[in-house]
Enzyme design. Structure first.
Site, PDB file in Angstrom:
ATOM      1  N   ASP A   1      36.622  40.657  39.654  1.00 51.68           N
ATOM      2  CA  ASP A   1      35.787  40.031  40.740  1.00 51.68           C
ATOM      3  C   ASP A   1      34.622  39.329  40.481  1.00 51.68           C
ATOM      4  O   ASP A   1      33.784  39.618  39.476  1.00 51.68           O
ATOM      5  CB  ASP A   1      35.716  41.229  41.761  1.00 51.68           C
ATOM      6  CG  ASP A   1      35.788  40.893  43.325  1.00 51.68           C
ATOM      7  OD1 ASP A   1      36.023  39.895  43.401  1.00 51.68           O
ATOM      8  OD2 ASP A   1      35.787  41.734  43.990  1.00 51.68           O
TER       9      ASP A   1
ATOM     10  N   ARG B   1      43.438  51.223  47.104  1.00 52.38           N
ATOM     11  CA  ARG B   1      43.916  50.454  48.524  1.00 52.38           C
ATOM     12  C   ARG B   1      45.030  51.483  48.747  1.00 52.38           C
ATOM     13  O   ARG B   1      45.875  51.864  47.729  1.00 52.38           O
ATOM     14  CB  ARG B   1      44.471  49.221  48.399  1.00 52.38           C
ATOM     15  CG  ARG B   1      43.389  48.317  48.427  1.00 52.38           C
ATOM     16  CD  ARG B   1      43.643  46.868  48.229  1.00 52.38           C
ATOM     17  NE  ARG B   1      42.508  46.162  47.958  1.00 52.38           N
ATOM     18  CZ  ARG B   1      42.440  44.808  47.649  1.00 52.38           C
ATOM     19  NH1 ARG B   1      43.643  44.122  47.789  1.00 52.38           N
ATOM     20  NH2 ARG B   1      41.210  44.102  47.491  1.00 52.38           N
TER      21      ARG B   1
ATOM     22  N   CYS C   1      32.887  43.419  47.508  1.00 49.13           N
ATOM     23  CA  CYS C   1      32.084  42.370  48.165  1.00 49.13           C
ATOM     24  C   CYS C   1      30.967  43.066  48.793  1.00 49.13           C
ATOM     25  O   CYS C   1      29.998  42.411  48.433  1.00 49.13           O
ATOM     26  CB  CYS C   1      33.134  41.151  48.813  1.00 49.13           C
ATOM     27  SG  CYS C   1      34.344  41.629  49.572  1.00 49.13           S
TER      28      CYS C   1
ATOM     29  N   LYS D   1      40.772  28.621  50.841  1.00 53.61           N
ATOM     30  CA  LYS D   1      41.106  29.117  49.645  1.00 53.61           C
ATOM     31  C   LYS D   1      41.959  28.309  48.751  1.00 53.61           C
ATOM     32  O   LYS D   1      42.871  27.702  49.236  1.00 53.61           O
ATOM     33  CB  LYS D   1      41.370  30.634  49.712  1.00 53.61           C
ATOM     34  CG  LYS D   1      42.855  30.721  50.316  1.00 53.61           C
ATOM     35  CD  LYS D   1      43.205  32.160  50.192  1.00 53.61           C
ATOM     36  CE  LYS D   1      44.731  32.066  50.879  1.00 53.61           C
ATOM     37  NZ  LYS D   1      45.374  33.547  50.700  1.00 53.61           N
TER      38      LYS D   1
ATOM     39  N   HIS E   1      34.424  34.010  47.068  1.00 54.02           N
ATOM     40  CA  HIS E   1      34.929  35.252  46.380  1.00 54.02           C
ATOM     41  C   HIS E   1      35.905  34.771  45.325  1.00 54.02           C
ATOM     42  O   HIS E   1      36.716  33.656  45.611  1.00 54.02           O
ATOM     43  CB  HIS E   1      36.094  36.261  47.237  1.00 54.02           C
ATOM     44  CG  HIS E   1      35.315  36.526  48.413  1.00 54.02           C
ATOM     45  ND1 HIS E   1      34.863  38.018  48.882  1.00 54.02           N
ATOM     46  CD2 HIS E   1      34.888  36.063  49.660  1.00 54.02           C
ATOM     47  CE1 HIS E   1      34.516  38.174  49.904  1.00 54.02           C
ATOM     48  NE2 HIS E   1      34.223  36.943  50.406  1.00 54.02           N
TER      49      HIS E   1
ATOM     50  N   HIS F   1      31.435  37.036  42.793  1.00 56.43           N
ATOM     51  CA  HIS F   1      30.864  36.446  44.178  1.00 56.43           C
ATOM     52  C   HIS F   1      29.965  35.414  43.436  1.00 56.43           C
ATOM     53  O   HIS F   1      28.903  35.593  42.819  1.00 56.43           O
ATOM     54  CB  HIS F   1      30.475  37.589  45.069  1.00 56.43           C
ATOM     55  CG  HIS F   1      31.570  38.336  45.506  1.00 56.43           C
ATOM     56  ND1 HIS F   1      31.623  39.559  44.868  1.00 56.43           N
ATOM     57  CD2 HIS F   1      32.656  38.138  46.150  1.00 56.43           C
ATOM     58  CE1 HIS F   1      32.786  40.223  45.364  1.00 56.43           C
ATOM     59  NE2 HIS F   1      33.487  39.340  46.241  1.00 56.43           N
TER      60      HIS F   1
ATOM     61  N   GLN G   1      39.711  44.983  39.603  1.00 57.97           N
ATOM     62  CA  GLN G   1      39.601  43.466  39.964  1.00 57.97           C
ATOM     63  C   GLN G   1      38.696  42.903  39.013  1.00 57.97           C
ATOM     64  O   GLN G   1      37.642  43.285  38.831  1.00 57.97           O
ATOM     65  CB  GLN G   1      39.206  43.056  41.435  1.00 57.97           C
ATOM     66  CG  GLN G   1      40.358  43.500  42.622  1.00 57.97           C
ATOM     67  CD  GLN G   1      39.603  43.026  43.991  1.00 57.97           C
ATOM     68  OE1 GLN G   1      38.409  43.437  44.111  1.00 57.97           O
ATOM     69  NE2 GLN G   1      40.414  42.416  44.589  1.00 57.97           N
TER      70      GLN G   1
END
Length: 637
Positions: free
Chosen positions: A384, A364, A335, A466, A512, A386, A382
Site C-alpha cells: 500500500d 477483511r 489509509c 481510478k 491510494h 498513499h 497490501q
RNA sequence: GCCGGAAUAGCUCAGCUGGUAGAGCAACUGAUUCGUAAUCAGUAGGUCGCAAGUUCGAUUCUUGCUUCCGGCACCA
C-alpha cells in the site's frame, strides 16, 4: 432480384430472393458445409433467411468467432431440449453464450448430479443425431406469454413480459420443443457434435441473491472434436498450474482449518520468496523517494467511523473487540493510519508531495463461499502507499506511479496489460471541477506514457476516479493487481490540511495505490504464472549440489560453502541414492540449477551443471558458473 | 451467505449394501557407492475432520458443526 456483394468484392446476381444457404451452395460445397449463418452488413441472420434486396453479405462459417458463438448458443438450446425430455418438470430460464461455451439455468426441485449431466449429454447426442431442423417463427407477445404460461414455463413467460411490446418475438423450434430466442441458430441439430457438459452449480434467478436459486449447467462447445479436445487439454494444463496444488507440492504455504479459513501460513520456502519480493519492493520504493511506514493492526472503532468504513463496509469488517470499555477493530485498510500520521503535524505546501508506503497487513471478513486459496483470503498484506499532494501535482505523481508499476511488474515478467480508467459515478463526493481536473490528469499521465486504456464510464469509486491495471499471465489470463485511486473524501472527512503558498489552508489530494495488490494473491498469481518454476532470483533454493557417490562429499561441501558465501541459496544432497533419483527429486522441486559432482569433477576441480528444464550444460569452471548466474540474477530472467 | 459435492497415513487415493482399515509415493532401518527424471529389501505409520444420535456394533446410516472443492452472490 438481389445483387449480392461478397466480402472479396465479387458480385453475385440472383433472379429471385435467395437464402444464405443457397448463396453458400452457389459459391462452393465446402463453404456450404461449414456455413452456420449469414450476415448482411453487420447484422447476423439464420442460414434460411431470404435475401430480397441488393446487399453486402458474407457467410459465417463454423470456425469463425461469430460461427462459434452461434454453435454455442444452439448447443445451449440443445441442452435445454435434452433436459426437458429427461425432466419435463424442469422450467427453462436463460441460456447465454459465455467464454468457451455456454450455460443454461433451470428451475427444478431436485438439483442435478454429475450422473445426471452424463445422461443429459447422452440425450443431447441423441437429439443432435436426429438431425432435427431448427426453424424460426415470429410470434405475437401475448401469444407467446400465453403459450409459455400454459405449459408452466413461468420464468420464460416472465422474460417475455419484460420485452418491449413493439419488438418481434422470435421462437425457435427443433422437433417438438420450442424456445424464445433472438437467434440466430444453426440450421439443424446435427451440426452440433463437439460439446461437453462441464459442471453444475447453483445460480440466483436474475443474479439477485434475494431470489430463488436455480440450477445452472455449464458446457463447452466447439466447431469440431479436435478443437474441443484441444480446449479440454488446455483446461487440464491450467489445472496443473493451480497454486494450491503447487503450493503443497513445493511446500510454499498452507491454509489450515484448525486456524480458520482464509488465513495464510507462509512456510519457509514461500517465506523466502516473499522476502525476496518485499526486499525488491522496498528498494524500488526508496529509489522512487517513498518513505516507509509501519502502523498498528487494530484501532478504535471511532477511527473507522470517522473514515466512513463502518458505514460502507461493515459486513466485511471483523466485529469489534472490547477492551477497557472501548471498542477496537482489526484494520481492513491502512489509509486512516497514514492519514493520522499526516495530521500529526502541520503540513506546508513545501512538504508536498508526501509519499508513504507500507506493507500493511489487513483483515477483511470475506464470506466463506468467496475464499479461494491465496486468491481470496481474510488476512493479507497490501503493498500500500498513499501520496498526499496538491491538485497540480497529481499528473506528475500518477506518471511516477505508472513508471514504478511498469518497472516492478516487468521484473516479474509481466509486460502485457489491460488498463481501465474509471470515471465519475452517479453518486460522488467532491466538486465537479476537481473531478474533471483529476480525471484529465489521469488521462494525460496514461497517454504521455503511450499506454492504451479503455474508459470505464462512471465506474469510479464515489470518492474519486481510478486507474486499474490487469496483467496478462503466461497462459493469457488477466489478473487485476495494480489500482491507483484518487480520493477527495478522506482528506475532507479527516479535515486534512496543508498551508498553501497563499498562507491559507487547503485540502491535499490523496492518492491510494497498490501495485501488486495483495502479496498473498500476487504470490498465487506468480505460482500459476511460472507453474512453480520460479526464476533464479525468486527461487527459494537456487542451486542443489548432487553427488554421485560418497567419495565426493568433501568436494561438494567446499563448493557448497563457496556458493553460500557468495550469497546463493544453495542446498546439498549427499543421500545414498542414484544420481537419476536425485535429479528427479530436485527437478520435481523445481530447483533451477543442479551441480553434479563425481570423481571426474573432483579430479579436474570442475563442476557439471544441469538445469531444472533438463538441459545438461556440461562441465565448467566454478567461476564461470558464478559469472553466468550473477548475470542471470541481475537480469531477473 | 446461497446451491451442490467432498473430508480415510505426511502426499495421492482404494475400502460393495454397517462387523473398528489398505496400496503407491514419502519417512525410518539395512544392503548397495552408482554419471544426468524413480536401486533393492525390511520397518513403522491411522481417535477414518469434530460432536451427537440410531444400532449389540458406525469409517460406512441420520443430524449439527468445521474446513475444503465447483459455481452463484459479494470483493473498499
Amino acid at each position: 432480384m438481389p445483387n449480392l456483394t461478397l466480402p472479396d468484392g465479387t458480385l453475385k446476381e440472383f433472379d429471385q430472393p435467395v437464402s444464405f444457404a443457397d448463396v453458400a451452395k452457389s459459391i462452393g460445397p465446402g463453404l456450404f458445409k461449414s456455413a452456420v449463418a449469414g450476415k448482411i452488413e453487420e447484422k447476423i441472420f439464420d442460414l434460411s433467411y431470404l435475401i430480397n434486396n441488393d446487399s453486402n453479405i458474407s457467410i459465417i462459417t463454423r470456425e469463425s468467432e461469430e460461427g462459434l458463438e452461434i454453435i454455442r448458443h444452439s448447443t445451449a438450446h440443445l441442452m435445454a431440449h435434452a433436459v426437458k425430455e429427461l425432466y419435463p418438470e424442469a422450467e427453462v430460464t436463460i441460456g447465454p453464450v459465455i467464454e468457451n461455451g455456454f450455460y443454461y439455468d433451470f428451475a427444478i426441485e431436485n438439483p442435478f448430479t454429475d450422473e445426471d449431466l452424463e445422461e443429459i449429454e447422452k440425450k443431447m447426442q441423441e437429439i443432435a443425431k436426429q438431425d432435427l431442423p431448427i426453424s424460426r417463427e415470429v410470434w405475437l407477445k401475448k401469444d407467446a406469454v400465453e403459450h409459455f404460461k400454459n405449459i408452466s414455463e413461468n420464468y420464460k413467460a416472465e422474460i417475455i413480459q419484460d420485452i418491449p411490446d413493439d419488438e418481434d418475438l422470435s421462437i425457435y423450434k427443433q422437433g417438438d420443443w420450442l424456445d424464445l430466442c433472438r437467434g440466430p441458430h444453426v440450421p439443424s441439430t446435427n451440426l452440433l457434435n463437439a460439446f461437453k457438459l462441464t459442471k453444475v452449480a447453483g445460480a440466483y434467478w436474475r443474479g439477485d441473491s434475494s431470489n430463488k436459486m436455480l440450477q445452472r449447467i455449464y458446457g463447452t462447445a466447439w466447431a469440431d472434436k479436435k478443437s474441443l479436445n484441444h480446449y479440454l487439454e488446455q483446461l487440464k494444463q491450467a489445472k496443473k498450474r493451480d497454486h494450491r496444488r503447487i503450493g503443497k507440492d513445493l511446500d510454499l504455504f498452507s491454509i489450515q482449518g484448525e486456524a480458520g479459513g482464509g488465513l495464510v501460513f507462509w512456510h519457509p520456502n514461500g517465506s523466502k520468496i516473499r522476502q525476496v519480493i518485499e526486499d525488491y519492493w522496498r528498494t524500488k520504493h526508496l529509489e522512487a523517494e517513498y518513505e516507509l511506514l509501519y502502523t498498528p493492526h487494530i484501532a478504535l472503532d471511532t477511527l473507522w467511523q470517522t473514515s466512513g468504513h463502518t458505514d460502507y463496509y461493515q459486513e466485511s469488517m471483523y466485529k469489534p473487540i472490547e477492551d477497557e470499555n472501548k471498542l477496537y477493530r482489526l484494520k481492513p485498510m491502512n489509509c486512516p493510519f497514514h492519514v493520522l500520521i499526516y495530521k500529526n503535524q502541520l503540513r506546508s505546501y513545501r512538504d508536498l508531495p508526501i509519499r508513504w508506503a507500507e506493507l500493511g497487513t489487513v483483515y477483511r471478513h470475506e464470506m466463506t463461499g468467496a475464499l479461494h486459496g491465496l486468491m481470496r483470503v481474510r488476512g493479507f498484506t497490501q503493498d500500500d502507499a498513499h501520496i498526499f499532494c496538491t491538485e497540480d501535482q497529481v499528473e506528475t505523481e500518477i506518471t511516477n506511479i505508472l513508471n514504478l508499476t511498469i518497472e516492478i511488474l516487468h521484473a516479474f515478467t509481466f509486460d502485457q496489460y489491460e488498463i481501465h480508467l474509471a470515471t465519475k459515478p452517479e453518486k460522488f463526493v467532491g466538486k465537479d471541477s476537481i473531478w474533471t481536473k483529476a480525471t484529465k490528469a489521469l488521462e494525460q499521465a496514461l497517454s504521455s506514457k503511450g499506454l492504451e486504456y479503455v474508459i470505464d464510464e462512471a465506474g469510479g469509486a464515489f470518492y474519486g476516479p481510478k486507474i486499474d491495471i490487469k496483467i496478462k499471465d503466461a497462459i493469457g489470463r488477466l489478473w487485476q493487481c495494480t489500482t491507483i485511486q484518487l480520493d477527495f473524501n478522506l482528506p475532507e472527512r479527516f479535515d486534512m490540511q496543508y498551508i498553501g503558498s497563499d498562507g491559507h489552508k487547503h485540502n491535499p489530494v490523496m492518492i491510494h495505490r497498490t501495485l501488486l495488490g495483495s502479496i498473498e494473491r500476487f504470490f498465487g498469481i506468480l505460482i500459476e504464472h511460472f507453474e512453480g518454476k520460479f526464476p533464479l532470483w525468486l527461487a527459494p533454493t537456487q542451486i542443489t549440489i548432487l553427488t554421485i557417490s560418497e567419495s565426493q562429499n568433501n568436494y561438494a561441501a567446499t563448493i557448497y560453502e563457496k556458493l553460500k558465501n557468495i550469497g546463493f541459496r544453495v542446498k546439498i544432497d549427499l543421500r545414498n541414492e542414484t544420481i537419476g533419483s536425485k535429479i528427479r527429486d530436485h527437478t520435481l522441486k523445481k530447483v533451477p540449477y543442479f551441480i553434479i559432482v563425481g570423481n571426474q569433477e573432483v579430479k579436474h576441480d570442475q563442476i557439471s551443471v544441469r538445469t531444472q528444464k533438463g538441459d545438461d550444460l556440461g562441465t565448467m569452471e566454478f567461476d564461470q558458473f558464478v559469472t553466468n548466474l550473477t548475470t542471470e540474477l541481475t537480469d531477473k530472467k
